[in-house]
Design a protein around this motif. Structure first.
Motif, PDB file in Angstrom:
ATOM      1  N   GLU A  12       2.345   0.050  -8.284  1.00 14.53           N
ATOM      2  CA  GLU A  12       1.446   1.115  -8.720  1.00 14.53           C
ATOM      3  C   GLU A  12      -0.012   0.673  -8.615  1.00 14.53           C
ATOM      4  OE1 GLU A  12       0.589   4.202 -12.369  1.00 14.53           O
ATOM      5  OE2 GLU A  12       2.329   2.894 -12.465  1.00 14.53           O
ATOM      6  N   THR A  13      -0.294  -0.569  -8.971  1.00 15.40           N
ATOM      7  CA  THR A  13      -1.654  -1.089  -8.850  1.00 15.40           C
ATOM      8  C   THR A  13      -2.104  -1.084  -7.393  1.00 15.40           C
ATOM      9  OG1 THR A  13      -1.364  -2.455 -10.813  1.00 15.40           O
ATOM     10  CG2 THR A  13      -3.134  -3.088  -9.308  1.00 15.40           C
ATOM     11  N   VAL A  14      -1.229  -1.499  -6.502  1.00 17.45           N
ATOM     12  CA  VAL A  14      -1.540  -1.494  -5.063  1.00 17.45           C
ATOM     13  C   VAL A  14      -1.806  -0.064  -4.599  1.00 17.45           C
ATOM     14  CG1 VAL A  14      -0.614  -1.952  -2.760  1.00 17.45           C
ATOM     15  CG2 VAL A  14      -0.259  -3.607  -4.602  1.00 17.45           C
ATOM     16  N   ARG A  15      -0.961   0.868  -5.008  1.00 13.18           N
ATOM     17  CA  ARG A  15      -1.104   2.267  -4.599  1.00 13.18           C
ATOM     18  C   ARG A  15      -2.428   2.851  -5.073  1.00 13.18           C
ATOM     19  NH1 ARG A  15      -0.516   6.843  -6.981  1.00 13.18           N
ATOM     20  NH2 ARG A  15       0.401   5.967  -8.870  1.00 13.18           N
ATOM     21  N   TYR A  21      -9.822   2.932  -2.572  1.00 13.26           N
ATOM     22  CA  TYR A  21     -10.587   2.280  -1.497  1.00 13.26           C
ATOM     23  C   TYR A  21      -9.813   2.444  -0.203  1.00 13.26           C
ATOM     24  CZ  TYR A  21     -13.011   0.057  -5.378  1.00 13.26           C
ATOM     25  OH  TYR A  21     -13.730  -0.176  -6.519  1.00 13.26           O
ATOM     26  N   LEU A  22     -10.000   3.583   0.459  1.00 13.63           N
ATOM     27  CA  LEU A  22      -9.226   3.894   1.662  1.00 13.63           C
ATOM     28  C   LEU A  22      -9.376   2.842   2.757  1.00 13.63           C
ATOM     29  CD1 LEU A  22      -9.829   7.745   1.855  1.00 13.63           C
ATOM     30  CD2 LEU A  22      -7.847   6.507   0.922  1.00 13.63           C
ATOM     31  N   LYS A  23     -10.559   2.286   2.887  1.00 16.01           N
ATOM     32  CA  LYS A  23     -10.792   1.240   3.886  1.00 16.01           C
ATOM     33  C   LYS A  23     -10.667  -0.149   3.286  1.00 16.01           C
ATOM     34  CE  LYS A  23     -13.895   4.037   6.677  1.00 16.01           C
ATOM     35  NZ  LYS A  23     -15.230   4.130   7.276  1.00 16.01           N
ATOM     36  N   GLY A  24     -10.280  -0.216   2.024  1.00 12.26           N
ATOM     37  CA  GLY A  24     -10.210  -1.492   1.335  1.00 12.26           C
ATOM     38  C   GLY A  24     -11.607  -1.935   0.927  1.00 12.26           C
ATOM     39  N   ASN A  25     -11.702  -3.136   0.420  1.00 11.97           N
ATOM     40  CA  ASN A  25     -12.994  -3.743   0.138  1.00 11.97           C
ATOM     41  C   ASN A  25     -12.864  -5.221   0.466  1.00 11.97           C
ATOM     42  OD1 ASN A  25     -11.952  -5.157  -2.147  1.00 11.97           O
ATOM     43  ND2 ASN A  25     -12.370  -3.409  -3.462  1.00 11.97           N
ATOM     44  N   ARG A  31      -7.548 -10.857   0.182  1.00  9.39           N
ATOM     45  CA  ARG A  31      -6.196 -11.060  -0.360  1.00  9.39           C
ATOM     46  C   ARG A  31      -5.147 -10.760   0.711  1.00  9.39           C
ATOM     47  NH1 ARG A  31      -2.606 -13.003  -4.314  1.00  9.39           N
ATOM     48  NH2 ARG A  31      -0.854 -11.600  -4.297  1.00  9.39           N
ATOM     49  N   ASP A  32      -5.353  -9.683   1.470  1.00  8.84           N
ATOM     50  CA  ASP A  32      -4.407  -9.327   2.522  1.00  8.84           C
ATOM     51  C   ASP A  32      -4.356 -10.406   3.606  1.00  8.84           C
ATOM     52  OD1 ASP A  32      -3.850  -6.977   1.187  1.00  8.84           O
ATOM     53  OD2 ASP A  32      -5.100  -5.731   2.495  1.00  8.84           O
ATOM     54  N   ALA A  33      -5.511 -10.948   3.961  1.00 12.57           N
ATOM     55  CA  ALA A  33      -5.575 -11.933   5.040  1.00 12.57           C
ATOM     56  C   ALA A  33      -5.157 -13.331   4.598  1.00 12.57           C
ATOM     57  CB  ALA A  33      -6.988 -11.979   5.619  1.00 12.57           C
ATOM     58  N   LEU A  34      -5.576 -13.733   3.403  1.00 15.92           N
ATOM     59  CA  LEU A  34      -5.395 -15.123   2.980  1.00 15.92           C
ATOM     60  C   LEU A  34      -4.306 -15.320   1.932  1.00 15.92           C
ATOM     61  CD1 LEU A  34      -9.162 -16.040   2.658  1.00 15.92           C
ATOM     62  CD2 LEU A  34      -7.649 -16.455   4.603  1.00 15.92           C
ATOM     63  N   GLU A  35      -3.828 -14.236   1.342  1.00 14.88           N
ATOM     64  CA  GLU A  35      -2.894 -14.304   0.224  1.00 14.88           C
ATOM     65  C   GLU A  35      -3.564 -15.017  -0.943  1.00 14.88           C
ATOM     66  OE1 GLU A  35       1.084 -14.425   0.762  1.00 14.88           O
ATOM     67  OE2 GLU A  35       0.943 -13.163   2.530  1.00 14.88           O
ATOM     68  N   THR A  36      -2.867 -15.829  -1.685  1.00 13.76           N
ATOM     69  CA  THR A  36      -3.437 -16.509  -2.842  1.00 13.76           C
ATOM     70  C   THR A  36      -4.303 -17.673  -2.384  1.00 13.76           C
ATOM     71  OG1 THR A  36      -1.547 -15.901  -4.173  1.00 13.76           O
ATOM     72  CG2 THR A  36      -2.912 -17.704  -4.999  1.00 13.76           C
TER      73      THR A  36
END
Length: 48
Positions: A12-15, A21-25, A31-36
């Motif tokens: 739900e948080t991701v959604r 943020y339709l294009k993300g920030n 986070r998407d590219a590097l993970e943790t």
């Protein structure tokens, strides 16, 4: 505070974040590219 071994983000948080943020920030993209990046254990004080 207790170190967490794994950080999970609820669906739900991701959604909601993706809807807001339709294009993300920069932080979502990192986070998407590097993970943790950092683990809690690295930042926790050492025991003496």
């Amino acid at each position: 505070m207790y170190p967490q071994h794994e950080l999970t983000i609820t669906e739900e948080t991701v959604r909601v974040a993706r809807a807001a943020y339709l294009k993300g920030n920069i932080y979502m993209n990192m986070r998407d590219a590097l993970e943790t990046i950092y683990q809690d254990q690295v930042l926790a004080p050492t025991q003496m």
